[in-house]
Design a protein around this motif. Structure first.
Motif, PDB file in Angstrom:
ATOM      1  N   LEU A  97      22.508  16.607  -6.258  1.00 36.17           N
ATOM      2  CA  LEU A  97      23.246  15.605  -5.492  1.00 36.17           C
ATOM      3  C   LEU A  97      23.170  15.978  -4.016  1.00 36.17           C
ATOM      4  O   LEU A  97      23.537  17.094  -3.646  1.00 36.17           O
ATOM      5  CB  LEU A  97      24.708  15.552  -5.937  1.00 36.17           C
ATOM      6  N   GLN A 148      26.646   8.582 -11.453  1.00 38.08           N
ATOM      7  CA  GLN A 148      26.252   7.190 -11.227  1.00 38.08           C
ATOM      8  C   GLN A 148      25.165   6.814 -12.224  1.00 38.08           C
ATOM      9  O   GLN A 148      24.288   7.600 -12.541  1.00 38.08           O
ATOM     10  CB  GLN A 148      25.754   7.000  -9.792  1.00 38.08           C
ATOM     11  N   ARG A 201      19.659   6.305 -10.633  1.00 37.17           N
ATOM     12  CA  ARG A 201      19.333   6.984  -9.380  1.00 37.17           C
ATOM     13  C   ARG A 201      19.290   5.980  -8.231  1.00 37.17           C
ATOM     14  O   ARG A 201      19.683   6.282  -7.100  1.00 37.17           O
ATOM     15  CB  ARG A 201      17.998   7.713  -9.512  1.00 37.17           C
ATOM     16  N   GLU A 261      22.836   5.090  -7.235  1.00 32.21           N
ATOM     17  CA  GLU A 261      23.403   6.199  -6.474  1.00 32.21           C
ATOM     18  C   GLU A 261      22.884   6.180  -5.042  1.00 32.21           C
ATOM     19  O   GLU A 261      23.654   6.322  -4.083  1.00 32.21           O
ATOM     20  CB  GLU A 261      23.047   7.523  -7.144  1.00 32.21           C
ATOM     21  N   THR A 316      28.810  13.545  -5.345  1.00 26.24           N
ATOM     22  CA  THR A 316      27.738  12.589  -5.069  1.00 26.24           C
ATOM     23  C   THR A 316      27.751  12.146  -3.613  1.00 26.24           C
ATOM     24  O   THR A 316      26.704  12.069  -2.967  1.00 26.24           O
ATOM     25  CB  THR A 316      27.875  11.355  -5.979  1.00 26.24           C
ATOM     26  N   GLN A 365      24.020  -1.718 -10.637  1.00 27.17           N
ATOM     27  CA  GLN A 365      23.280  -0.675 -11.347  1.00 27.17           C
ATOM     28  C   GLN A 365      23.480  -0.733 -12.862  1.00 27.17           C
ATOM     29  O   GLN A 365      22.748  -0.081 -13.601  1.00 27.17           O
ATOM     30  CB  GLN A 365      23.620   0.714 -10.805  1.00 27.17           C
TER      31      GLN A 365
END
Length: 392
Positions: free
Chosen positions: A219, A233, A236, A239, A265, A377
């Motif tokens: 992270l 998350q 990827r 995130e 994160t 997402q």
């Protein structure tokens, strides 16, 4: 007379201008008087054979344009309910086959294993043979996992699978049979299929059965120890979108705070010195260890922000504050923030309704909601995420 579907409601039904609802309808579809949906320009053929029986997706019949509009409508509708408006940016959608973590279900009956997502509003398991949301690595491990569970699982289990730096982290919440053959089977399965860690929780907490090297997740360029089945998350790409939005919101600050920090994160992607607060003991200890190992200027504190939020005076120490609360939002913390002098607040949310409620508190306290960045997402689901910037 037929009606045209004009929007998709929060639970995924198509809605006409006069309020008629239809399942699996997209904007531009036509709904006949006898409730037959005639596909329109935004109605795509769902790619997965398991749709709509599988509960992993609700909106595979929407093309990207209408799915993006659905996310925007979810957020703008929640803000409107609080008499708020804000510039909404185009949603950032994660591609198909990018979900790097999932909770699945498995059941053994008569020597046969069913493994996959549950049907909507049901305990019935869809035995997944293909999946358009999971990463190829997660999907590939399901077939050999079925073989292991056929010999080892007793009854039903919940499975948490996550891609980590070393491979796949697997937690089995259920009971496994005992014995040397089962233990050897677990070892063989893990060694052959890229399992970074396998843990079993039969009701008294996770017990690690396989972990040849410490499991981490990277992270902000830092390898952070990854507690079993920790929050991450979902993709990827998602995130990266949230991190980029937060970095843009706070700018080049020297001292900031990340509240509800999780594993870090956002904290590990912020410039300057960072105070990070998190109620989860395992998560905050992991963040502290990762930051220390990498020499990052992060002060991590184990703190329950629902019971003990930062006071407005404590908030005033920072040039910017980042919030990333759970679905319930951060009413207690936001109330303190609204009375503070913090110049910038970046808010990441997975629930437009609780976000809008908190946004109203901040705006009544003198903040301006500068913009909102929707993020999709959880592709083809009704789940909407966002990042937003407040300033005073």
């Amino acid at each position: 007379m037929s009606d045209v579907i004009v929007r998709v409601a929060a639970r995924g039904d198509g809605v006409t201008a006069d309020g008629r609802h239809a399942a699996f309808a997209a904007p531009g579809d036509t709904l006949t008087p006898d409730n037959v949906v005639i596909p329109g320009p935004h109605h795509q053929t769902p790619p997965c054979r398991h749709f709509p029986v599988c509960g992993g997706c609700q909106l595979q019949h929407l093309d990207d344009a209408s799915y993006a509009d659905f996310l925007t409508d979810r957020i703008s509708g929640a803000l409107a309910a609080q008499a708020l408006t804000a510039p909404l940016r185009p949603p950032l959608l994660s591609p198909e086959r990018t979900r790097r973590r999932a909770a699945l279900h498995a059941e053994v009956k008569g020597g046969a294993v069913r493994l996959g997502f549950s049907e909507p509003a049901s305990h019935a398991i869809v035995d997944v043979q293909e999946c358009w949301i999971l990463t190829p690595a997660l999907l590939a491990v399901l077939a050999p996992l079925r073989k292991l569970l056929a010999r080892a699982l007793k009854g039903r289990a919940r499975l948490h699978v996550t891609e980590v730096d070393q491979g796949i982290d697997l937690l089995i919440e259920g009971k496994l049979a005992e014995g040397l053959a089962i233990a050897e089977g677990i070892t063989t399965f893990c060694g052959a299929h890229g399992i970074a860690r396998l843990a079993v929780d039969d009701g008294i907490g996770p017990e690690t059965r396989w972990e040849p090297e410490p499991v981490t997740i990277t992270l902000g360029g830092v390898a952070v120890p990854f507690p079993t089945a920790s929050f991450l998350q979902a993709t990827r790409e998602g995130e990266a979108s949230l991190v980029a939005a937060v970095r843009e919101a706070v700018g080049a600050v020297r001292v900031s705070a990340d509240l509800f920090a999780g594993l870090g994160t956002l904290a590990l992607s912020l410039p300057g010195k960072v105070y990070a607060a998190e109620a989860g003991r395992d998560a905050i200890f992991a963040l502290k260890a990762g930051a220390a190992q990498a020499g990052r200027a992060v002060f991590a504190e184990h703190r329950d922000l629902f019971r003990r939020p930062l006071t407005s005076a404590e908030c005033d120490r920072f040039e910017a504050i980042v919030l990333d609360p759970p679905r319930a939002g951060a009413r207690e913390q936001v109330t303190q923030l609204a009375a503070s002098k913090v110049p910038v607040v970046a808010y990441v949310s997975c629930n437009p309704s609780s976000f809008a409620r908190d946004a109203e508190i901040l705006c009544k306290g003198g903040y301006t909601l500068d913009w909102v960045q929707p993020v999709g997402q959880f592709r083809w689901s009704t789940h909407a995420e966002l990042a937003a910037r407040f300033s005073r």
